[in-house]
Every structure is written in C-alpha cells, then in structure tokens.
Design a protein around this motif. Structure first.
Motif, mmCIF file in Angstrom:
data_model
loop_
_atom_site.group_PDB
_atom_site.id
_atom_site.type_symbol
_atom_site.label_atom_id
_atom_site.label_comp_id
_atom_site.label_asym_id
_atom_site.label_seq_id
_atom_site.Cartn_x
_atom_site.Cartn_y
_atom_site.Cartn_z
ATOM 1 N N ASP A 187 61.637 52.213 42.561
ATOM 2 C CA ASP A 187 62.621 51.455 41.798
ATOM 3 C C ASP A 187 63.122 52.271 40.618
ATOM 4 O OD1 ASP A 187 62.897 48.966 43.078
ATOM 5 O OD2 ASP A 187 60.876 48.439 42.457
ATOM 6 N N THR A 189 63.451 51.753 37.440
ATOM 7 C CA THR A 189 62.673 51.816 36.192
ATOM 8 C C THR A 189 61.449 52.717 36.384
ATOM 9 O OG1 THR A 189 61.433 49.795 36.722
ATOM 10 C CG2 THR A 189 63.396 49.530 35.386
ATOM 11 N N ALA A 192 62.543 56.453 36.581
ATOM 12 C CA ALA A 192 62.727 57.033 35.252
ATOM 13 C C ALA A 192 61.388 57.537 34.710
ATOM 14 C CB ALA A 192 63.333 55.987 34.312
ATOM 15 N N GLN A 193 60.311 56.768 34.945
ATOM 16 C CA GLN A 193 58.982 57.190 34.460
ATOM 17 C C GLN A 193 58.552 58.504 35.113
ATOM 18 O OE1 GLN A 193 56.443 53.978 35.677
ATOM 19 N NE2 GLN A 193 57.285 52.492 34.251
ATOM 20 N N GLU B 49 64.848 44.797 41.250
ATOM 21 C CA GLU B 49 64.014 45.815 41.877
ATOM 22 C C GLU B 49 63.268 45.226 43.069
ATOM 23 O OE1 GLU B 49 62.527 48.852 38.803
ATOM 24 O OE2 GLU B 49 62.244 46.908 37.887
ATOM 25 N N TYR B 250 65.469 43.186 29.934
ATOM 26 C CA TYR B 250 65.280 43.781 31.265
ATOM 27 C C TYR B 250 66.584 44.388 31.769
ATOM 28 C CZ TYR B 250 64.287 44.402 36.198
ATOM 29 O OH TYR B 250 64.152 44.947 37.446
ATOM 30 N N ALA B 253 67.098 47.653 30.062
ATOM 31 C CA ALA B 253 66.240 48.723 30.566
ATOM 32 C C ALA B 253 66.732 49.217 31.928
ATOM 33 C CB ALA B 253 64.803 48.239 30.668
ATOM 34 N N LEU B 254 67.100 48.255 32.776
ATOM 35 C CA LEU B 254 67.580 48.587 34.115
ATOM 36 C C LEU B 254 68.834 49.468 34.014
ATOM 37 C CD1 LEU B 254 66.494 47.651 36.858
ATOM 38 C CD2 LEU B 254 68.136 45.783 36.809
ATOM 39 N N LEU B 255 69.700 49.064 33.112
ATOM 40 C CA LEU B 255 70.950 49.786 32.920
ATOM 41 C C LEU B 255 70.690 51.196 32.385
ATOM 42 C CD1 LEU B 255 73.857 48.854 33.303
ATOM 43 C CD2 LEU B 255 73.919 48.224 30.917
ATOM 44 N N ALA B 257 68.192 52.986 32.936
ATOM 45 C CA ALA B 257 67.488 53.820 33.915
ATOM 46 C C ALA B 257 68.410 54.315 35.016
ATOM 47 C CB ALA B 257 66.325 53.031 34.529
ATOM 48 N N VAL B 271 62.423 53.625 28.798
ATOM 49 C CA VAL B 271 61.522 53.735 29.935
ATOM 50 C C VAL B 271 60.490 52.625 29.812
ATOM 51 C CG1 VAL B 271 59.870 55.184 31.139
ATOM 52 C CG2 VAL B 271 61.910 56.205 30.167
ATOM 53 N N LEU B 272 60.576 51.664 30.751
ATOM 54 C CA LEU B 272 59.666 50.518 30.711
ATOM 55 C C LEU B 272 58.259 50.959 31.089
ATOM 56 C CD1 LEU B 272 61.581 47.680 32.556
ATOM 57 C CD2 LEU B 272 61.181 47.906 30.116
ATOM 58 N N PRO B 273 57.255 50.441 30.423
ATOM 59 C CA PRO B 273 55.888 50.744 30.843
ATOM 60 C C PRO B 273 55.513 49.911 32.067
ATOM 61 C CG PRO B 273 55.852 49.228 28.998
ATOM 62 C CD PRO B 273 57.303 49.545 29.255
ATOM 63 N N PRO B 276 56.544 46.276 38.012
ATOM 64 C CA PRO B 276 56.788 44.833 38.088
ATOM 65 C C PRO B 276 55.518 44.126 38.555
ATOM 66 C CG PRO B 276 58.533 46.064 39.181
ATOM 67 C CD PRO B 276 57.467 47.051 38.830
ATOM 68 N N ARG B 291 56.014 43.756 29.937
ATOM 69 C CA ARG B 291 56.710 45.047 29.906
ATOM 70 C C ARG B 291 57.822 45.071 28.866
ATOM 71 N NH1 ARG B 291 58.978 46.439 35.653
ATOM 72 N NH2 ARG B 291 58.661 48.600 35.033
#
Lengths: 325, 325
Positions: A187, A189, A192-193, B49, B250, B253-255, B257, B271-273, B276, B291
C-alpha cells in the motif's frame, strides 16, 4: 575511480517455439559506490531479467550471450566458477523482490532465516547470529524486534516481511542491493516507509542500490540517476533532475504524459499509441518507431545508437542528432 | 440533482469466521456502516488501502455477496428487496469490471461469444443482429471487430480490459462498478483505458463507482471521492476539494504518500507509522487513532467514534478536523 558495477552490451536470449527471443538486447550501464540507479520500464522491457543477470540468475533456457560483460569492482562476473560466484551472490550483492512471501521460508522463524544469512557470511555461533539478527531487525525499523524474532513470516504484514527481506540481504554487509519492484505489492503508506528505509540504509552504509521499477513517481524523489528501458534496451539515461527537467526520448515523454497527476489542472491523458512489441520480433530500425509520434523516415530502417543530448544525458533516438530533442 | 441513480445507506458486511475456532473469533467487519450516493452520469471514486473494504462495498451493492445490513436504492427502487425475476432484470442495468479481466473471461469462449452472452440472456437483440452489435461494441472500446473469433489468451492486459468493458456495455447498463480496473496495467495502457472510460461516460451517460487505491488515478476520473479506512468512510466530497484541501489526517497522509514524477515538487511527506489494523479487531473510538499524527489527538479519539460532519465542501469523520493540522 572505477564504478562498482559495470554492465556492457548485455544480451540475453531464450529459445522459444516462435524463434529466438531477445528480451535483453545490448544493455550497458554502470553504478558507482553509494549510488542509487533506477532502471525504469514497463512490463516486458527486460528490466527484471537484466537485474537477475547481474547475479547470473537468468532462468534456463535463457542464456547470457558471449560478448556481454558484467564487472563487479573490476572482477568479471560472467567468468567466475561456482565457488567464486557464491562469494558475490547474496554477499557482495544482495537482492530483494516484489513478493517477500515467496522468498521467505514459511516453516522457519524470522530469527532462523536472518541467522542463516548471518552464518553463511561469518563463522559465528548460533547465539551470536541471533544477536546480530536482532540488530538487523532494529536497523530495518521493525517495532518490538525482540518479540518479532520468533514469529513466522505469515504472522507479519507485507511491509514487515519486506523489511525482513531487507534485513536478510543486509546480513552479509553487501556493497550493492538490487531491489526489484520492492514496493509494488505494498500500500502507498507502507511503500513510503520502505522507500525511506532503503534511502536511509544507502546513506548510512554507503551501499549502492539498483532500483528496478515501473513507477517514475517513486524514482523522482530518490534516485541519483535514471535509466529508461524499452524493448530490451536502454533508451534514455541521465541524472534524475536532468531527466525530469528535459525528458528527451519520445518514449520517456510518452510515459510521463501517461501518468495521472495529483496536482495541477486535470487534463486528458496522452497515452502512448499501440502496445509493446514481442521480444521474438522487435521492429526493425528504432524499436519504438511504430508507436512514436515524432518518427522520421529513417527511424524505420536505421537503429539509432546512444547519442548525447546534454550533460551526461544520452538517448537512443535520431532526434538527438537532428538537434530537435 | 434530484433522486440519485444509486443510494447506499448504512451498508454493513461482516464475515463470520468459519471452521474450528469459529465461535471464538470475532467477525471481520469488512464494511461497517457506509453511505453514499451516485448521480446519473457521475463518477464516485472509492479510495483506500488493501483491506479497507472498498471492493466488498462494490460486490455487496451488486448483491454478488449478501449484505449484513443496510439498503441500496437503484433508480428509486429497493434493490436488496428484489426477487429472482425482477433482480435479473435489474442486474442488466448494473455491471462490474474487475482488476484482472483474464480471470473473469472464460478461456474456452471466443470474445465475441463472451460479449454476446449478456445480450442473449437478457434477450436484448434478435439472434441475427447480435454479431453486428458485438462488432460495434468492439469498435467502441477501440478493438478490431475482426477479433471477435479470437480467445482471451491472444490478447494483452490492456486489450483484455477493453474486452471486459465491452462485455459490461453489451447489456446497456446505467451503472458500472469499476473495481481497480487499471491497477494491473502499465502506465501507458492505463492512460488508454482511463480515457476510454471517460469517453464512454460522456457518450452514454453511464455512472461509475470507481474503486481504486491510487489517488492520482481517481483524481483523473472521479467527480466526487470517498476515502475509506477500516470499513468506514472517513472523508468524502468533490474530488478537487478533498484532494486540494484534505481535512482528515488519513487523507492527508495518503495524499502525501502518492509518488509524484517530478523531483522539484516540494512536498510535506507524512510517513504513517505501522500498518492498517485488522478489521476483525478494530481499534476503539476512531479506528485511525493508533496511527494518527494529528497533534490534537486526545482521549476522545480513543473512546468516541467520530461521525461524518460537514467541513467546507466535504464531510469528514474526525474530532479534530478543521483545527490546525
């Protein structure tokens, strides 16, 4: 300074029922120490096969043709015996793939699998290998690494598995990492990680990275140089900023015009007409000419060599000579 | 807009665990209360996602799977209440195209027969007229009418998707669920299919529910967008508003990425930790809270589920949307 990896005139053939297929047909490039080179192209362009050839992993009946050269730090990889080859595969050059689940063994724990890679490289005790595995899990940013040592691959998410694959590849302290579509199955997100991680490792370890991808978007922010492949050949090569500022090959331009954007006005996309030809029957002359909006009469008969279009910027297109690029 | 073509209300789809440990396992809450409308000639993009429930929404509203709760009104009629004959008749108006058209085409059936099948079932044309109609459909989706006697394996991915579209169009639907129709295609071909879908909508006034994970693709085709996270819509509104001024953390963050093929685009990368969470054990309160990078995140986020409320032109399910990011 000599580059870390040099590829010269790489040709790979496969015998098929419909004649000999030439999926990689005269590819040359080099990667410097600590450099991130992106090899970009659509399915069937030969990018993955090129990366497999670097470790002599071309699946049979495919053959690397005589006249091709691959040199790692000056060593001729194609002339190595099985024993010497093992000193390169997975050691000096590590590799990660699109789908980590198929590369991980489902019946061994993460500690076992990273430990195996550690012990293949150094003569250390199992206990020391486990300790090293823990360090590697920390380095690739897996949360709660102590607990993760004893889990099995199916208990992890796709992103975590890809981190484990990277840890396994890092265990041998490779000078170069080949990443073949490492984030395509993930995915955005999580993608990106993983990309941040690869970039961080490259900086921290001075490790060269060959990133194989179909996505120009993930290349833009990260690669030092970009090489675009089409129909078994490199058609354009330049530093990343230069390539995006002055895309010159009609194929590269076409690819960029096909990508929907997240900013700016929404306009109708300009696709590339037609489809990619089959590797058993590449078109004569320039291989892109049947789909090219700017083709000249000579493009149908004369195959263009790599021609300069700017500072360290080359493309296989006659427009470079005509000065119309 | 008067009555919408399609109105989905409080749609819920839970999967019960089956087998040995079924009684101990909680149900998987794939879709957990989703409402939206699609107008005539309109495209709603449903983004999220993997595992967020977007494909389940598409299948459930067509009754390919039974909903656990909720209602769907199509052209003003309760679609979930229709019985056998009436359902068959209504289904002619609602079609679906899939990510992998190859798996939805019968390998032993010529594509002409596959396209004709729906017309025959719904008796839309006298037998003698069917070949001519198939030829017209093939032409409309940009394929050579002579291809009708060929088999699916003879076509490329992009051509198969065109066949899938022709097959859906054969019964003259008012509404098509497009479930990741371009994600398996190369970018140059993806652009061709996106343009085709836009042309068909302009010509025939068809409505689409366009399910995708790629925000840039959705921006290209959708008038309105709904962003899903863990079975619920977290933000919805006109595409331009939501993507230019996302309010839910969210969506932001999605945007951020989304890979952009332009190295000069200076963007804030969030960058989300983590990954999901699992829909069988969703977090309490706001499902995104573990997150969430929002600085105003507080105890309320962990206990109280936020409902969609109006912010500007969009509706957002976040306790702190609208306050500083």
């Amino acid at each position: 300074m000599t580059p870390l990896l040099e590829v010269e005139d790489l040709r790979i053939t496969f015998p098929t029922r419909h004649g000999t297929s030439h999926p990689v047909d005269g590819v040359s490039f080099s990667v410097a120490r600590g450099e991130l080179l992106a090899l970009v192209g659509e399915s069937g362009c030969g990018k993955s096969l090129t990366s497999l050839a670097l470790l002599r992993l071309v699946p049979p009946p495919g053959q690397i043709q005589p006249g091709s050269a691959i040199r790692l730090d000056g060593t001729d990889v194609l002339g190595l015996g099985p024993e010497e080859l093992r000193s390169i595969r997975g050691r000096r050059i590590g590799m990660i793939f699109q789908d980590p689940m198929t590369s991980l063994n489902p019946v061994f724990t993460i500690a076992d699998q990273i430990g195996e890679s550690v012990r293949a490289h150094q003569k250390v005790s199992k206990r020391a290998a486990r300790a090293r595995a823990l360090e590697l899990l920390q380095e690739v940013g897996i949360p709660d690494p102590t607990q993760r040592l004893d889990v099995y691959p199916h208990q992890m998410s796709g992103g975590m598995r890809q981190r484990v694959m990277i840890a396994i590849a890092l265990a041998s302290e490779p000078e170069m990492l080949i990443a073949d579509e490492p984030t395509t199955a993930l995915d955005v997100t999580v993608q990106a990680q993983i990309l941040e991680l690869l970039d961080g490792l490259r900086a921290a370890r001075g490790m060269a990275v060959l990133l194989i991808t179909h996505d120009l978007g993930i290349v833009a922010g990260r690669a030092d140089r970009v090489a675009v492949m089409y129909a078994g050949r490199l058609v354009e090569e330049a530093a990343t900023a230069e390539l995006f500022a002055r895309p010159s090959h009609p194929y590269t331009k076409g690819l960029l015009a096909s990508v929907p954007r997240i900013t700016g006005a929404v306009t109708r996309l300009t696709p590339i007409a037609g489809t990619v030809p089959a590797p058993t029957a590449w078109p004569a002359g320039c291989r892109f000419h049947p789909r090219c909006p700017a083709a000249l009469p000579r493009c149908a008969t004369d195959d263009p060599p790599a021609l300069p279009v700017g500072n360290a910027h080359r493309m296989r297109c006659w427009l470079a000579e005509a000065g119309r690029a | 807009m008067s009555t919408p073509l399609l109105e989905v209300r409080d749609l819920v789809k839970h999967y019960k665990a089956t087998g040995f440990l079924a009684r101990k396992s909680p149900p998987v809450r794939a879709v957990d209360g989703v409402s939206f409308t699609v107008g005539k000639g309109e495209t709603l993009g449903l983004v999220g996602e993997s595992g967020c429930g977007k494909s389940t929404v598409g299948r459930t509203i067509l009754r390919l799977q039974d909903a656990t709760a909720g209602s769907v009104a199509f052209e003003g009629k309760d679609f979930f209440a229709l019985q056998a004959a009436a359902l068959r008749q209504a289904r002619q108006r609602l079609q679906i195209i899939f990510q992998d058209p190859y798996s939805s085409l019968n390998p032993r059936m010529t594509i002409g027969d596959a396209i004709a099948e729906g017309m025959e079932i719904h008796r839309l044309a006298p037998r003698g007229e069917i070949p001519a109609r198939v030829a017209r459909l093939l032409e409309e989706v940009g394929l050579d009418p002579d291809y009708s006697t060929r088999y699916p394996h003879e076509f490329s991915g992009g051509q198969r998707q065109r066949i899938g579209i022709a097959r859906a169009l054969a019964v003259e639907p008012a509404f098509i669920v497009c479930d990741e129709p371009v994600s398996a295609l190369d970018v140059s071909v993806q652009a061709q299919v996106l343009n085709l879908l836009a042309d068909l909508q302009a010509r025939r006034g068809i409505s689409y529910l366009f399910i995708a994970h790629d925000l840039a693709v959705v921006r290209q085709i959708a008038h309105r967008v709904a962003v899903m996270y863990l079975g619920r819509i977290v933000e919805t509104g006109p595409t331009e508003d939501v993507l230019a001024r996302p309010a839910h953390p969210y969506t932001k963050a999605l945007l951020s990425a989304v890979p952009v093929p332009d190295p000069n685009t200076q963007r804030l990368r969030i960058v989300l930790p983590g990954d999901p969470p699992s829909p069988s054990n969703p977090p309490s309160g706001c499902a995104f809270h573990p997150r969430c990078p929002h600085p105003a995140k507080d105890a309320r986020c962990t206990t109280e589920r936020p409902l969609l409320h109006q912010i500007g032109a969009a509706q957002v399910a976040c306790h702190h949307a609208g306050t500083a990011p």
